[in-house]
Scaffold this motif. Structure first.
Motif, mmCIF file in Angstrom:
data_model
loop_
_atom_site.group_PDB
_atom_site.id
_atom_site.type_symbol
_atom_site.label_atom_id
_atom_site.label_comp_id
_atom_site.label_asym_id
_atom_site.label_seq_id
_atom_site.Cartn_x
_atom_site.Cartn_y
_atom_site.Cartn_z
ATOM 1 N N SER A 42 0.804 -1.217 0.000
ATOM 2 C CA SER A 42 0.000 0.000 0.000
ATOM 3 C C SER A 42 0.842 1.275 0.000
ATOM 4 C CB SER A 42 -0.957 0.004 1.195
ATOM 5 O OG SER A 42 -0.240 -0.105 2.392
ATOM 6 N N GLN A 43 2.089 1.205 0.479
ATOM 7 C CA GLN A 43 2.931 2.402 0.467
ATOM 8 C C GLN A 43 3.494 2.685 -0.931
ATOM 9 O OE1 GLN A 43 3.123 0.318 3.253
ATOM 10 N NE2 GLN A 43 2.035 1.873 4.434
ATOM 11 N N THR A 44 4.039 1.666 -1.562
ATOM 12 C CA THR A 44 4.686 1.862 -2.868
ATOM 13 C C THR A 44 3.731 1.657 -4.043
ATOM 14 O OG1 THR A 44 5.364 -0.461 -2.998
ATOM 15 C CG2 THR A 44 6.904 1.093 -1.949
ATOM 16 N N LYS A 45 2.548 1.094 -3.780
ATOM 17 C CA LYS A 45 1.557 0.772 -4.830
ATOM 18 C C LYS A 45 2.140 -0.208 -5.855
ATOM 19 C CE LYS A 45 -1.481 4.045 -3.496
ATOM 20 N NZ LYS A 45 -1.032 4.381 -2.189
ATOM 21 N N ILE A 46 2.972 -1.141 -5.356
ATOM 22 C CA ILE A 46 3.560 -2.174 -6.207
ATOM 23 C C ILE A 46 2.797 -3.483 -5.980
ATOM 24 C CG2 ILE A 46 5.640 -3.549 -6.665
ATOM 25 C CD1 ILE A 46 6.013 -0.731 -7.595
ATOM 26 N N ILE A 47 2.437 -4.120 -7.074
ATOM 27 C CA ILE A 47 1.710 -5.388 -7.021
ATOM 28 C C ILE A 47 2.699 -6.511 -7.266
ATOM 29 C CG2 ILE A 47 -0.091 -6.763 -8.103
ATOM 30 C CD1 ILE A 47 -1.288 -4.007 -9.002
ATOM 31 N N THR A 48 2.710 -7.504 -6.372
ATOM 32 C CA THR A 48 3.528 -8.697 -6.569
ATOM 33 C C THR A 48 2.621 -9.777 -7.143
ATOM 34 O OG1 THR A 48 4.923 -8.073 -4.712
ATOM 35 C CG2 THR A 48 5.061 -10.354 -5.460
ATOM 36 N N TRP A 49 2.879 -10.125 -8.373
ATOM 37 C CA TRP A 49 2.057 -11.042 -9.169
ATOM 38 C C TRP A 49 2.749 -12.393 -9.227
ATOM 39 C CZ3 TRP A 49 -2.531 -11.118 -11.659
ATOM 40 C CH2 TRP A 49 -2.694 -11.967 -12.749
ATOM 41 N N PRO A 50 2.086 -13.486 -8.791
ATOM 42 C CA PRO A 50 2.734 -14.798 -8.789
ATOM 43 C C PRO A 50 2.863 -15.427 -10.178
ATOM 44 C CG PRO A 50 0.490 -15.008 -8.028
ATOM 45 C CD PRO A 50 0.752 -13.540 -8.223
ATOM 46 N N GLY A 51 2.135 -14.926 -11.127
ATOM 47 C CA GLY A 51 2.152 -15.486 -12.484
ATOM 48 C C GLY A 51 0.934 -16.366 -12.700
ATOM 49 N N SER A 52 0.314 -16.222 -13.856
ATOM 50 C CA SER A 52 -0.885 -16.988 -14.183
ATOM 51 C C SER A 52 -1.090 -16.977 -15.693
ATOM 52 C CB SER A 52 -2.092 -16.360 -13.488
ATOM 53 O OG SER A 52 -3.284 -16.900 -13.986
#
Length: 142
Positions: free
Chosen positions: A71-81
């Motif tokens: 929520s601070q950096t607005k970075i999404i960690t995506w596991p892959g799909s």
């Protein structure tokens, strides 16, 4: 297709980047609604219902992937799909199919089932990406 293949691998993506795809597909979907057929209450209802269904699908599938959002950096960690690739391919193949059918027989738009099929595919695929963005913003507000 490049974006779909890239999304199969784990990655980190800024939130502002993931908003682009839903905007593009929303514009394409609205274009389909406004230019390919008459804008009627029934057609608009089919389209909006399909968007709602697509949003539910996108939201639930993303929730199952355990996507993390800082929520601070607005970075999404995506596991892959593979989901994004399949939806993009569905959109391209359906656009090709409907375009082909209309070029061979422009009278297909007089068939209500054909109009509704176009709107449903367009709405579900657009809703899928809108559902993902809804999930991201919901996670940020929690």
């Amino acid at each position: 297709i490049f974006i779909g293949i890239k999304s199969t691998k784990p990655s980190q993506v800024p939130l502002k980047k993931v908003v682009i795809m839903p905007l593009v597909f929303s514009c394409l979907s609205i274009h389909t609604l406004l230019t390919e057929m008459p804008v009627t209450l029934m057609n608009t209802g089919f389209w909006m219902s399909a968007i709602g269904l697509g949003m539910m699908i996108g939201f639930v599938l993303l929730k199952k992937l355990k996507v993390m959002i800082n929520s601070q950096t607005k970075i999404i960690t995506w596991p892959g799909s593979w989901n994004t690739l399949w939806v993009i391919l569905l959109i391209f193949f359906s656009k090709f199919y409907f375009g082909y059918e209309l070029s061979v027989d422009p009278g297909m738009l007089d068939q209500h089932w054909f109009e509704h099929a176009m709107l449903i595919v367009s709405g579900i695929s657009t809703g899928y990406f809108l559902g993902q963005v809804t999930y991201y913003f919901r996670q940020l507000s929690i």
